[in-house]
Design an enzyme around this catalytic site. Structure first.
Site, mmCIF file in Angstrom:
data_model
loop_
_atom_site.group_PDB
_atom_site.id
_atom_site.type_symbol
_atom_site.label_atom_id
_atom_site.label_comp_id
_atom_site.label_asym_id
_atom_site.label_seq_id
_atom_site.Cartn_x
_atom_site.Cartn_y
_atom_site.Cartn_z
ATOM 1 C CB SER A 1 -0.925 -0.044 1.213
ATOM 2 O OG SER A 1 -1.926 0.911 1.106
ATOM 3 C CG ASP B 1 -5.844 -3.468 -4.076
ATOM 4 O OD1 ASP B 1 -6.633 -2.530 -3.831
ATOM 5 O OD2 ASP B 1 -4.640 -3.448 -3.768
ATOM 6 C CG HIS C 1 -5.443 -2.093 -0.332
ATOM 7 N ND1 HIS C 1 -4.466 -2.062 -1.297
ATOM 8 C CD2 HIS C 1 -4.975 -1.342 0.696
ATOM 9 C CE1 HIS C 1 -3.456 -1.311 -0.869
ATOM 10 N NE2 HIS C 1 -3.737 -0.875 0.331
#
Lengths: 370, 370
Positions: free
Chosen positions: A152, A315, A348
């Protein structure tokens, strides 16, 4: 637990010289909180920097106290025999600049005014974070890292490392990341930002001596939470289950997913600072690898490190097509990136949850890095 | 404009008898605001009921005043020669129960207390909305509708019509709808609900004599806005363009998409009531076609109307797979639904924007309805 790094203490270092932000602002006496796992070898060439995500901390593995309930945020990936094998590697994780877990940020005391910075803190960028990490790596006497990895916003940092300090890392592993977030991701962050800034308790960021903007921060976290999951994981985890003690015709009756979001939203306010959240969202929003570098392609020309990109099919915050674009550009300019698009329903959050499949991929990649 | 229904007046009817809600609650003197376009024929068999979405109104086509800037919400689909051809059909659109545009809802005056209902209003369901629409259709002297059509929550109403009043409509056209929203959609609505209810100006819903919970309602609308678009339409409409008069290192500098969300969020508060928004979100959340009917399959067994389902590929609020499930179940029980999954980048908003392709499909379908 033989595969745990065990009890680890967070360390701190304060740099006496001025720190120059990308924005042109300057502050002095920046402190960095960091943890290390494993042992730095004599040649100092076995160090791996792990970068945390939006609301993470330096506490990536093991336990800070004997009785700590939950290990560090990437404990499934860092430890003896794990993906980042602490029998081989010296793993470093530092709390990034602007955060609220030991490294200097908006909630820190300004040494000049002796008051908390609040909104007087400069806007922080991913490049600023990476520059401070470089200072830490220098401080530890490491010239070249074996790798820089993260998921991320941690992946954004890994990518930025490859471009800003190509001579200082042999490899990068950006996971569930991109060279710039989508306008849709910016929109989710906008909900979070407005929720905090419209909470009357926020008071322009000067709430430290009074009540915290708890409601705004909780709602902000709820909005973020949606983006960490996926349609599939929402179905799998909650479905349309309704609270056992409320009726569907009760005005304030809730679905389980609503209770879950609310519970986690407010839990977040117990350990995270509202101004900090605004700053880290801003850093995420404005990160653009190409900024000041003519184009994304030209930015990527600077990368000399070997690269492993990992994405996850479900994601939608960092959609795989964004990494595909990077990988295609790198190939066009003669680089040889490795990209693994992992089939996962976790959205995610997969970078924290899909550790088994990531372990094999990361371990093999790190072995090959020269 | 020869393809416009021109200037149309909203009409009102008040039913003197008690209205029984699905929840068991009862209120009296329910008023319905509605508009009609075209002419009811002598046999009264050319009427089409059009159902509006979450924040819509009875004003579906034409102009309420000569100088009105924007026509009704589905003007591109309703008018002479359009999909719902007013040269042939008598089109009815009513503001649904619980709304704030003329039909009785939380912001209406309770005839008993002479004060606004606020949270004393019963929780409204899509079935309640449909039951009130049936009263209106009865009032207009129509026994059997040619069709019931609508997008989003309007599509839920069309679907519910097919199950609750199978004898009263020859066809249904649910567009961008489903038999129950996903847990992810519930989560977006949760953000909206918390944003309103945590605004100190909301005061448990008793804000009518004071300041409105404007910030909470604006944030709620922003959260909704995200779900109406798609990753593609966000890219196309905004990309990562930044405000021309703000810097990226300005703490309160905004991307254009943020300014857009904010502008539209606050604009919404000028004409929509916060309690009403909470009620209609609740109705959307708890709608479940199968509720009390054993299973979705058994619910669908009641449908005798011809059915046309329309979905849009990039709609993540009402993903096409939800309609696919309905269509497959209908086929299993020997029904013959028509399903068109339209390729579009507009996300959920496509039902309002993709009028050209919908026109052909809807027109052909309505021709075939017997």
């Amino acid at each position: 637990m033989s595969d745990s790094v065990g009890v680890v203490k967070t360390k701190f270092v304060t740099f006496k010289d001025d720190f120059f932000f990308e924005s042109g602002r300057v502050i002095s006496q920046v402190t960095v909180a960091y943890e290390t796992y494993g042992t730095l070898n004599e040649k100092k060439d076995n160090a791996i920097l792990v970068c945390h995500a939006l609301t993470g901390s330096a506490h990536a593995a093991g336990f800070n106290r004997e009785d700590e309930q939950k290990p560090g945020w990437w404990d499934s990936m860092i430890g003896p025999g794990k993906a980042f094998d602490t029998n081989k590697y010296f793993v470093i994780c530092s709390n990034f600049l602007g955060s609220c877990f030991g490294t200097t940020g908006p909630s820190s005391i300004d040494p000049h005014s002796k008051k908390r910075y609040a909104l007087k803190f400069p806007v922080v960028t991913v490049r600023d974070m990476v520059k401070l990490q470089k200072k830490l790596v220098d401080h530890l006497g490491i010239e070249v890292l074996h790798s820089v990895a993260g998921g991320s916003m941690g992946g954004m940092q890994a990518l930025e490392w490859g471009v800003t300090f190509p001579y200082a890392t042999k490899s990068i592993i950006p996971i569930a990341a991109s060279a710039a977030i989508t306008p849709m991701a910016i929109s989710f962050n906008a909900i979070a930002k407005f929720a905090i800034m419209k909470d009357p308790n926020w008071r322009g960021g000067d709430y430290y001596d009074d009540v915290m903007p708890t409601d705004g921060l909780a709602i902000a976290r709820m909005a973020g939470h949606i983006t960490y999951m996926s349609d599939e994981s929402f179905h799998g985890k909650f479905g349309r289950r309704y609270s056992a003690y409320e009726g569907i015709y009760d005005f304030q009756g809730f679905f389980e997913v609503e209770n879950y979001l609310r519970y986690n939203g407010y839990k977040f306010t117990e350990f995270y600072d509202a101004n900090t959240y605004l700053y880290v969202l801003k850093a995420m929003d404005i990160f653009d690898l190409s900024y000041g570098r003519n184009s994304l392609k030209d930015a990527l020309r600077l990368v000399t490190a070997q690269s492993l990109f990992i994405t996850f099919t479900s994601d939608f915050l960092f959609p795989p097509y964004q990494t595909e674009e990077i990988v295609n550009l790198m190939k066009e300019i003669g680089q040889n990136p490795q990209w693994e698009n992992i089939q996962s329903d976790y959205g995610h959050d997969a970078f924290l949850l899909e550790f088994e499949v990531q372990t094999g991929i990361v371990r093999d990649f790190l072995e090959k890095v020269k």
